[in-house]
Write a protein that holds these residues in place. Structure first.
Motif, PDB file in Angstrom:
ATOM      1  N   LYS A   1      -9.256  -2.291   0.958  1.00 28.73           N
ATOM      2  CA  LYS A   1      -8.121  -1.372   1.041  1.00 28.73           C
ATOM      3  C   LYS A   1      -7.615  -0.983  -0.348  1.00 28.73           C
ATOM      4  O   LYS A   1      -7.529  -1.812  -1.248  1.00 28.73           O
ATOM      5  CB  LYS A   1      -6.973  -2.015   1.828  1.00 28.73           C
ATOM      6  CG  LYS A   1      -7.377  -2.520   3.216  1.00 28.73           C
ATOM      7  CD  LYS A   1      -7.858  -1.403   4.108  1.00 28.73           C
ATOM      8  CE  LYS A   1      -8.247  -1.908   5.488  1.00 28.73           C
ATOM      9  NZ  LYS A   1      -9.559  -2.527   5.553  1.00 28.73           N
ATOM     10  N   ILE A   2      -7.267   0.310  -0.498  1.00 25.67           N
ATOM     11  CA  ILE A   2      -6.533   0.781  -1.671  1.00 25.67           C
ATOM     12  C   ILE A   2      -5.061   0.676  -1.307  1.00 25.67           C
ATOM     13  O   ILE A   2      -4.544   1.461  -0.514  1.00 25.67           O
ATOM     14  CB  ILE A   2      -6.914   2.233  -2.031  1.00 25.67           C
ATOM     15  CG1 ILE A   2      -8.423   2.343  -2.256  1.00 25.67           C
ATOM     16  CG2 ILE A   2      -6.143   2.691  -3.264  1.00 25.67           C
ATOM     17  CD1 ILE A   2      -8.953   1.521  -3.403  1.00 25.67           C
ATOM     18  N   ARG A   3      -4.383  -0.322  -1.856  1.00 21.14           N
ATOM     19  CA  ARG A   3      -3.004  -0.621  -1.458  1.00 21.14           C
ATOM     20  C   ARG A   3      -2.015   0.388  -2.071  1.00 21.14           C
ATOM     21  O   ARG A   3      -2.170   0.811  -3.221  1.00 21.14           O
ATOM     22  CB  ARG A   3      -2.623  -2.027  -1.913  1.00 21.14           C
ATOM     23  CG  ARG A   3      -3.511  -3.138  -1.347  1.00 21.14           C
ATOM     24  CD  ARG A   3      -3.346  -3.303   0.139  1.00 21.14           C
ATOM     25  NE  ARG A   3      -4.164  -4.397   0.662  1.00 21.14           N
ATOM     26  CZ  ARG A   3      -4.342  -4.656   1.935  1.00 21.14           C
ATOM     27  NH1 ARG A   3      -3.773  -3.880   2.848  1.00 21.14           N
ATOM     28  NH2 ARG A   3      -5.099  -5.658   2.328  1.00 21.14           N
ATOM     29  N   ASN A   4      -1.021   0.750  -1.250  1.00 25.34           N
ATOM     30  CA  ASN A   4       0.081   1.625  -1.687  1.00 25.34           C
ATOM     31  C   ASN A   4      -0.433   2.877  -2.395  1.00 25.34           C
ATOM     32  O   ASN A   4      -0.004   3.228  -3.498  1.00 25.34           O
ATOM     33  CB  ASN A   4       1.028   0.857  -2.615  1.00 25.34           C
ATOM     34  CG  ASN A   4       1.614  -0.375  -1.944  1.00 25.34           C
ATOM     35  OD1 ASN A   4       2.122  -0.291  -0.825  1.00 25.34           O
ATOM     36  ND2 ASN A   4       1.525  -1.522  -2.604  1.00 25.34           N
ATOM     37  N   ALA A   5      -1.359   3.555  -1.733  1.00 25.18           N
ATOM     38  CA  ALA A   5      -1.967   4.750  -2.322  1.00 25.18           C
ATOM     39  C   ALA A   5      -0.949   5.866  -2.534  1.00 25.18           C
ATOM     40  O   ALA A   5      -1.169   6.756  -3.364  1.00 25.18           O
ATOM     41  CB  ALA A   5      -3.103   5.249  -1.424  1.00 25.18           C
ATOM     42  N   ASP A   6       0.153   5.819  -1.795  1.00 23.49           N
ATOM     43  CA  ASP A   6       1.174   6.870  -1.953  1.00 23.49           C
ATOM     44  C   ASP A   6       1.908   6.757  -3.281  1.00 23.49           C
ATOM     45  O   ASP A   6       2.507   7.735  -3.742  1.00 23.49           O
ATOM     46  CB  ASP A   6       2.180   6.792  -0.800  1.00 23.49           C
ATOM     47  CG  ASP A   6       2.824   5.426  -0.674  1.00 23.49           C
ATOM     48  OD1 ASP A   6       2.114   4.409  -0.862  1.00 23.49           O
ATOM     49  OD2 ASP A   6       4.029   5.358  -0.378  1.00 23.49           O
ATOM     50  N   ASN A   7       1.849   5.580  -3.914  1.00 23.91           N
ATOM     51  CA  ASN A   7       2.555   5.372  -5.186  1.00 23.91           C
ATOM     52  C   ASN A   7       1.630   5.435  -6.398  1.00 23.91           C
ATOM     53  O   ASN A   7       2.051   5.094  -7.502  1.00 23.91           O
ATOM     54  CB  ASN A   7       3.266   4.014  -5.174  1.00 23.91           C
ATOM     55  CG  ASN A   7       4.355   3.942  -4.119  1.00 23.91           C
ATOM     56  OD1 ASN A   7       4.994   4.954  -3.807  1.00 23.91           O
ATOM     57  ND2 ASN A   7       4.568   2.777  -3.555  1.00 23.91           N
ATOM     58  N   LYS A   8       0.400   5.868  -6.201  1.00 24.10           N
ATOM     59  CA  LYS A   8      -0.573   5.899  -7.293  1.00 24.10           C
ATOM     60  C   LYS A   8      -1.053   7.323  -7.558  1.00 24.10           C
ATOM     61  O   LYS A   8      -1.190   8.118  -6.619  1.00 24.10           O
ATOM     62  CB  LYS A   8      -1.763   5.001  -6.959  1.00 24.10           C
ATOM     63  CG  LYS A   8      -1.391   3.525  -6.835  1.00 24.10           C
ATOM     64  CD  LYS A   8      -2.570   2.672  -6.430  1.00 24.10           C
ATOM     65  CE  LYS A   8      -2.175   1.200  -6.328  1.00 24.10           C
ATOM     66  NZ  LYS A   8      -3.273   0.352  -5.874  1.00 24.10           N
ATOM     67  N   ASN A   9      -1.335   7.602  -8.839  1.00 23.62           N
ATOM     68  CA  ASN A   9      -1.881   8.917  -9.177  1.00 23.62           C
ATOM     69  C   ASN A   9      -3.401   8.919  -9.012  1.00 23.62           C
ATOM     70  O   ASN A   9      -4.019   7.878  -8.724  1.00 23.62           O
ATOM     71  CB  ASN A   9      -1.482   9.332 -10.599  1.00 23.62           C
ATOM     72  CG  ASN A   9      -1.953   8.334 -11.653  1.00 23.62           C
ATOM     73  OD1 ASN A   9      -2.997   7.695 -11.502  1.00 23.62           O
ATOM     74  ND2 ASN A   9      -1.190   8.190 -12.727  1.00 23.62           N
ATOM     75  N   ILE A  10      -4.002  10.075  -9.230  1.00 24.63           N
ATOM     76  CA  ILE A  10      -5.437  10.227  -9.011  1.00 24.63           C
ATOM     77  C   ILE A  10      -6.243   9.280  -9.903  1.00 24.63           C
ATOM     78  O   ILE A  10      -7.200   8.646  -9.445  1.00 24.63           O
ATOM     79  CB  ILE A  10      -5.861  11.688  -9.282  1.00 24.63           C
ATOM     80  CG1 ILE A  10      -5.182  12.644  -8.282  1.00 24.63           C
ATOM     81  CG2 ILE A  10      -7.380  11.826  -9.187  1.00 24.63           C
ATOM     82  CD1 ILE A  10      -5.627  12.486  -6.863  1.00 24.63           C
ATOM     83  N   SER A  11      -5.870   9.176 -11.173  1.00 26.15           N
ATOM     84  CA  SER A  11      -6.616   8.327 -12.103  1.00 26.15           C
ATOM     85  C   SER A  11      -6.588   6.860 -11.691  1.00 26.15           C
ATOM     86  O   SER A  11      -7.611   6.167 -11.728  1.00 26.15           O
ATOM     87  CB  SER A  11      -6.053   8.476 -13.520  1.00 26.15           C
ATOM     88  OG  SER A  11      -6.210   9.791 -13.993  1.00 26.15           O
TER      89      SER A  11
END
Length: 410
Positions: free
Chosen positions: A301-311
């Protein structure tokens, strides 16, 4: 120089753990704490170090062997003295006689515990680890009669409970459906080789069968025009070095998926309690990514994807993929997702029917992008098209909502 036996140390409650790497060979000189083998449990892989230094005389295990605490790994020619060399005072006859009544009492208590009833509250006693084990298997622990004192439930009780349920189901199916067996074996037609399934695939098969047989799958196929996205992605450069940034298209798809999940919360839910008319709507955005490894398919899982930018998402993708391929991923990172993306873009293919990763209710399949002529503003122009295959649980998501979700996503 004495020969030292290097054995498997205390590895907790695990038994018959598979050896996935042998890091040394006969004749090799090693130092203390040098890694000897790598073993793989349900949670992680662990290296077993040497407790002495010296020259390896013989290696007693190989890849694929099952080992437990105390099993012999190798023989080592060493000058070091071990703690085992210190002679311990043998137990006297009196001490042995004193121990036996205590052991007999423990055995009697354990037998009597099988007949103890549950506590008055009706809630089974169990450790947090055992309760977690039951939750992962979808078992109501309060339905299980524990074998320990006051009805305390152990992991072995859960396994026996599930086994009894499976046997009942199997017996019922046997009376209803006659299994079709081949009149001839495969070897009747030529040379064959029987191999063990990779451990990851064996574990995944249970979840796949459960998902496919219990979830009414429907797949919505669509296409997304990603021409502008690709132009933007390939134009990204580092502001300090001026070098082009290499960011996978999957990072952009994850950001787009999170935005759509916020507008369509039913896609970010679970209905594992649907029998009681309940659904769980998640307020987090952990996106699962199907990673193809030599050992089988894994979904970290990519956790908390809503709080991360593309990079940052692109960086996380590389890290979790590498951990999966090296079997270093924490087991917990394979659970607790909002929705999963499975991509064939690096291999090929267009549309397919991805299987939902239970207990999620939807999964997005991404094919390989291609060029297509589209009629825009009175003329045909080449555009970059991305095939999308959205499988969803029809018990909670209907066709219209799925079509709207795909429209918003693209």
């Amino acid at each position: 120089m004495p020969d030292r036996e290097i054995k498997v140390p205390n590895i907790g409650d695990f038994k018959d753990v598979e050896v996935i790497e042998v890091l040394v060979s006969a004749g090799q000189s090693i130092s203390k704490n040098d890694p000897l083998i790598t073993i793989e449990s349900d949670k992680s892989s662990v290296e077993i170090p040497s407790t002495f230094e010296g020259k390896i005389k013989s290696v007693n295990i190989k890849i694929g062997d099952k080992v437990s605490e105390g099993d012999l790994i190798l023989l080592l020619t060493s000058n070091e003295e071990s703690k085992e060399d210190i002679k311990q005072k043998p137990k006297t006859q009196k001490e042995e006689l004193e121990i036996k009544p205590v052991e007999q009492k423990k055995i009697e208590e354990k037998v009597n515990n099988h007949f103890n009833e549950k506590n008055n509250s009706g809630i089974s006693l169990a450790s947090p680890k055992t309760r977690k084990f039951a939750r992962e298997l979808g078992v109501d622990i309060n339905q299980i009669s524990g074998s320990e004192r006051q009805g305390r439930v152990l992991e072995s009780d859960i396994k026996n409970f599930i086994s009894s349920k499976i046997n009942k189901i199997s017996n019922k199916r046997e009376t209803q459906v006659k299994k079709i067996t081949s009149e001839f074996s495969h070897s009747d037609f030529g040379k064959i080789e029987v191999k063990d399934l990779p451990r990851v695939k064996k574990l995944a098969s249970t979840y796949l069968v459960n998902s496919w047989t219990t979830i009414p799958h429907v797949t919505n196929h669509d296409e997304a025009d990603i021409t502008e996205m690709e132009e933007f992605r390939t134009s990204l450069t580092d502001i300090y070095t001026g070098e082009k940034k290499k960011i996978t298209p999957l990072a952009f798809i994850i950001k787009a998926l999170v935005a759509s999940l916020k507008k369509f919360p039913s896609f970010n839910s679970s209905i594992d309690d649907i029998e009681n008319g309940k659904m769980t709507v998640k307020k987090y955005y952990h996106i699962g990514i199907a990673v193809d490894t030599p050992h089988g398919l894994m979904v970290p899982k990519i956790r908390n994807a809503d709080n991360k930018n593309i990079s940052l998402i692109g960086k996380d993708l590389k890290e979790v993929s590498e951990l999966c391929r090296n079997l270093k991923i924490n087991k917990k990172e394979l659970f607790g997702g909002s929705m999963t993306i499975t991509s064939l873009g690096g291999i090929g293919g267009s549309f397919f029917t991805p299987i939902i990763n239970y207990p999620e209710v939807a999964i997005l399949g991404v094919g390989k992008s291609y060029k297509k002529q589209l009629f825009i503003n009175g003329k045909f122009v080449p555009r970059t098209i991305l095939p999308l295959s959205l499988s969803y649980d029809h018990r909670i998501i209907d066709g219209a909502e799925a079509a709207k979700f795909n429209n918003d996503l693209k």
